[in-house]
Scaffold this motif. Structure first.
Motif, short mmCIF file in Angstrom:
data_model
loop_
_atom_site.label_atom_id
_atom_site.label_comp_id
_atom_site.label_asym_id
_atom_site.label_seq_id
_atom_site.Cartn_x
_atom_site.Cartn_y
_atom_site.Cartn_z
N GLY A 1 0.81 -1.21 0.00
CA GLY A 1 0.00 0.00 0.00
C GLY A 1 0.84 1.25 0.00
O GLY A 1 0.36 2.33 -0.37
N GLU A 2 2.09 1.12 0.41
CA GLU A 2 3.01 2.25 0.41
C GLU A 2 4.31 1.93 -0.31
O GLU A 2 4.85 2.75 -1.04
N THR A 3 4.81 0.73 -0.09
CA THR A 3 6.15 0.37 -0.57
C THR A 3 6.09 -0.74 -1.61
O THR A 3 5.43 -1.76 -1.40
N TRP A 4 6.82 -0.51 -2.70
CA TRP A 4 6.98 -1.54 -3.73
C TRP A 4 8.31 -2.27 -3.49
O TRP A 4 9.30 -1.66 -3.10
N ALA A 5 8.31 -3.56 -3.78
CA ALA A 5 9.55 -4.34 -3.72
C ALA A 5 9.43 -5.49 -4.70
O ALA A 5 8.33 -5.88 -5.10
N ALA A 6 10.57 -6.03 -5.09
CA ALA A 6 10.57 -7.18 -6.01
C ALA A 6 11.68 -8.15 -5.62
O ALA A 6 12.75 -7.74 -5.17
N ILE A 7 11.40 -9.42 -5.80
CA ILE A 7 12.39 -10.48 -5.62
C ILE A 7 12.55 -11.18 -6.96
O ILE A 7 11.59 -11.70 -7.52
N VAL A 8 13.78 -11.17 -7.47
CA VAL A 8 14.10 -11.81 -8.75
C VAL A 8 14.95 -13.05 -8.46
O VAL A 8 15.95 -12.97 -7.75
N THR A 9 14.54 -14.18 -9.00
CA THR A 9 15.34 -15.40 -8.86
C THR A 9 15.75 -15.88 -10.25
O THR A 9 15.01 -15.71 -11.22
N MET A 10 16.94 -16.49 -10.31
CA MET A 10 17.46 -16.93 -11.61
C MET A 10 18.14 -18.28 -11.48
O MET A 10 18.81 -18.55 -10.48
N ASP A 11 18.02 -19.10 -12.51
CA ASP A 11 18.73 -20.39 -12.58
C ASP A 11 20.12 -20.16 -13.16
O ASP A 11 20.48 -20.70 -14.21
N THR A 12 20.92 -19.36 -12.48
CA THR A 12 22.25 -19.00 -12.98
C THR A 12 23.30 -19.22 -11.89
O THR A 12 22.97 -19.43 -10.72
N ILE A 13 24.56 -19.13 -12.28
CA ILE A 13 25.65 -19.36 -11.33
C ILE A 13 25.75 -18.23 -10.31
O ILE A 13 26.12 -18.43 -9.16
N GLY A 14 25.43 -17.00 -10.72
CA GLY A 14 25.57 -15.88 -9.81
C GLY A 14 24.65 -14.73 -10.18
O GLY A 14 24.00 -14.72 -11.23
N ALA A 15 24.63 -13.75 -9.26
CA ALA A 15 23.95 -12.48 -9.53
C ALA A 15 25.06 -11.46 -9.76
O ALA A 15 25.52 -10.80 -8.83
N TRP A 16 25.53 -11.40 -10.98
CA TRP A 16 26.70 -10.60 -11.32
C TRP A 16 26.45 -9.12 -11.03
O TRP A 16 25.35 -8.60 -11.27
N ASP A 17 27.50 -8.43 -10.58
CA ASP A 17 27.37 -7.01 -10.22
C ASP A 17 26.81 -6.17 -11.36
O ASP A 17 25.88 -5.38 -11.15
N ASP A 18 27.39 -6.29 -12.55
CA ASP A 18 26.94 -5.45 -13.66
C ASP A 18 25.53 -5.83 -14.10
O ASP A 18 24.72 -4.97 -14.46
N MET A 19 25.20 -7.11 -14.04
CA MET A 19 23.85 -7.53 -14.38
C MET A 19 22.82 -7.00 -13.38
O MET A 19 21.74 -6.55 -13.76
N VAL A 20 23.18 -7.03 -12.10
CA VAL A 20 22.27 -6.54 -11.07
C VAL A 20 21.93 -5.07 -11.31
O VAL A 20 20.76 -4.65 -11.23
N LYS A 21 22.94 -4.27 -11.64
CA LYS A 21 22.69 -2.84 -11.90
C LYS A 21 21.76 -2.65 -13.10
O LYS A 21 20.84 -1.84 -13.07
#
Length: 454
Positions: free
Chosen positions: A76-96
């Motif tokens: 109602g006030e705050t938006w958030a998201a959780i992204v999951t991936m079938d990958t080896i990592g959450a790479w820094d540049d990809m995250v940005k």
């Protein structure tokens, strides 16, 4: 006559409503929380002679698709998201890039997006200039938009069960740690499950599962691993993908399941060999169905009337992130830590491979105030995150880590402070004097550095 007709209609209507409200499997959801979910296939279009990362090897086909999931939440006030991936990592540049894409396409602030990888050892590496890299960012952004367009009022159920295929891979012999399947080593076999329900049926709208084990069933193994002595020859999402598919199959494809990896730095599949073997179809079905059935059991149990009565009707979303400077073997290393609280459920994340002890230590400090879910491989990747004690005996994880032993106490302390911020029941001072309030706000601003936008 007219009055009689109205009374009759009212009686019939009330009877219909009573019947509808008593329909088996339908239940009222009174909540401030809305959720939407979407999943997308992120398998590369062409995998002929494709080199996968993790345990590097060439593959020639696809056993099962790699997927990403996006769960969008709004209180109602705050938006958030959780992204999951079938990958080896959450790479820094990809995250940005993904955070930027989601913020541009939706109302979700980039700082409120949690991006986590399963740590799958049978998928591609990320390169933002590659076709797959561009497609990955684009597809996840579109999935976030699709999830946002499917928002419904939900409440959240929780359950736990256990798996049996993971094992500690560190064994200390004569003061020296070696890679060896160690059934006596510390392990975390718990499975934690969140289900998001709109009350329309017994089928959850979305499922968020959390378990602790390296997804490296389909990798090298040793030379005695028949029929794959040179490693598994196909791309795969490994056991997290198999488990997600199992859960979705049990609900007739009417739910979306997402996987979060825990502190699996030293936990791997229990596949004995020299020192371990590459998995075959029997192995992956065992693991996928072991985790999947544990999730299904927890999901079903949490729908009994006794469990439904325990659910909250108010879920506040709070997030806090901080980029900390950790001491490394070759200099300081920046690492983003994150806390995301959804009602009573608290997700704490680390950007790499924490050893299993981290999960237990963090839970010990916060379990009396929230239901903790400790997530590794999220919002960046700094490699192995060993415990301070592990450096005494050495071994693969501390020897290959970029960090020095002193990093552990910093990580635990910083995550504890982030937990305090989002749980909101710990204060350094009760003072409401304007000067004290301003001083605390300035201190929080200095301590909390929101990840920079690309």
């Amino acid at each position: 006559m007219k009055r009689l007709i109205v009374q009759t209609v009212m009686i019939m209507s009330s009877g219909f409503l009573a019947s509808a409200s008593a329909a088996d499997g339908v239940f009222p959801v009174h909540s401030n929380l809305k959720a939407g979910v979407a999943k997308v296939d992120i398998t590369p279009a062409d995998v002929r002679d494709f080199e996968v990362t993790g345990h590097r090897r060439k593959v020639t086909g696809v056993r099962d698709p790699l997927r990403a999931g996006v769960l969008v939440l709004n209180d109602g006030e705050t938006w958030a998201a959780i992204v999951t991936m079938d990958t080896i990592g959450a790479w820094d540049d990809m995250v940005k890039l993904v955070r930027k894409q989601i913020e541009e396409l939706t109302d979700i602030p980039a700082a409120n997006v949690l991006i986590a990888a399963s740590h799958n050892h049978s998928g591609p590496a990320f390169n933002e200039e590659s076709d797959w890299g561009r497609d990955l960012v684009s597809k996840i952004g579109q999935a976030a938009k699709d999830a946002t367009n499917s928002m419904r009022t939900v409440n959240v159920g929780y359950g736990e069960d256990a798996i049996g295929f993971g094992i500690n891979r560190r064994k200390v012999i004569n003061g020296r740690a070696v890679v060896r399947l160690n059934s006596e080593g510390l392990n975390d076999q718990r499975v934690k499950v969140l289900r998001f329900d709109d009350g329309r049926s017994l089928t959850p709208m979305a499922v968020l599962m959390h378990a602790v084990c390296h997804p490296c069933f389909f990798t090298w193994g040793d030379k005695g691993s028949q029929p794959y002595p040179n490693g598994y020859p196909k791309m795969s999402a490994d056991f997290p993908g198999e488990a997600q598919s199992f859960v979705e199959m049990c609900y007739g494809g009417q739910t979306s399941s997402l996987f979060l990896q825990g502190c699996a730095g030293d936990i791997r599949p229990n596949l004995p060999g020299y020192p371990y073997r590459c998995a075959d179809e029997a192995d992956i079905q065992w693991a996928g169905r072991d985790l999947g059935s544990a999730v299904i059991k927890a999901l079903a149990r949490s729908m009994t009337r006794e469990q439904l009565r325990t659910r909250d009707d108010y879920y506040r979303i709070r997030t806090a992130s901080k980029v900390v400077s950790l001491p490394g073997k070759e200099g300081r290393i920046d690492a983003e830590l994150m806390a995301m609280k959804i009602g009573p459920y608290l997700l704490l994340t680390m950007p790499g491979e924490p050893m299993v002890e981290y999960g237990f230590k963090l839970e010990h400090d916060i379990a009396d105030r929230a239901i903790p879910i400790i997530v590794g491989y999220a919002n960046g990747n700094i490699g192995y995150i060993p415990t301070e004690d592990s450096y005494e005996s050495g071994g693969y994880e501390p020897n290959t880590s970029k960090l020095v032993p002193e990093a552990e106490s910093i990580i635990l302390a910083e995550l504890g402070e982030l937990a305090d911020q989002v749980v909101g029941d710990v204060f350094a001072s009760f003072s409401k004097h304007p000067k004290d309030i301003k001083k605390r706000e300035q201190l929080n601003k200095q301590q909390t550095k929101t990840p920079a936008k690309p």
